[in-house]
Write a protein that holds these residues in place. Sequence first.
Motif: not given
Length: 313
Positions: A142-154
């Motif tokens: 989901e993260y790249p589709l929302f323009g977000r980085d999975f590894d920095s979600r914390g």
Amino acid sequence: MQSALDRLVAGGLSIGIEAPLDNDWTPDGDAARRAAGRLPGEPDLQRHAELARLADRLGFRALWVRDVPLYDPSFGDAAQVFEVFSYLGYLAGITRDILLGTAAVVLPLREPLLTLKSAATVQHLSGGRLLLGVASGDRPVEYPLFGRDFDSRGSRFREQVALLRGGAADLPGGLAVLPRQAAPLPLLVAGLAQQQPDWVGARMDACLAYPGSADDHRRRAAAWRAVAGDKPYATFIHLDLAEDPDEPLQRHRFGLRGGRLALIDELHALRAAGVGHVGLQFRRNRRPLDETFHEIAETVLPHFHAHTETTHA
């Protein structure tokens, strides 16, 4: 006036319901899904409003909805389908007393100010019934589709919590997020959300724990209270309530099958383990849901809600 969190755990243990309000994970339910052309894990929504009103009238303490932004066929679970805050606003309008919880909003995927405004809106429209469960998310696709980085979600989770806690008080030029809140939004964390236990215990108001046995919850609740004190601890059961009240308990992944006497025993054990609220999910339940809701309300809730109702009266 009691806060939503105080109401959630009043009486020592309360019982709620988790959406979707469908038993589509049963053989009959899956056959109906195929016949209707629904995707695997996509529930039947025809009766969701009727069943939500019924749960409210029967005295279930909370109705929980999940935040699943995108359907992923490899995961195969669409949750309750609707966008979480839109659905909560609808539920606020068709129910009166039942608390409305998220289990849980994936904060790092969302625009922070809009999350704050959406939650504040539901809290206002529901008369203070919102329980805002939050999480960091666990679906990398989901993260790249929302323009977000999975590894920095914390780190993004921590930033959003700070905004939800502060109410965007530092906006420039007199800007503000309305509606304003008389009290901070109640935040319940699902898992650790990529954080250290001490950080979570200090900043979250309650814990939403994954399903497990009483022994599992005894250990988890003790770990939670070591960092959070006496803040509430809640969990969920995927329930298949047998028609025979004496049918013994059989455990399965995330839940159990058994008669109402086994369910009552399990709930007593969970309360003794430190659980303050249990949300029941019925996707594996083989009986009609309205029939099941009535049986639980008439024969199980009085064991746990009677003190609260007497005090309120």
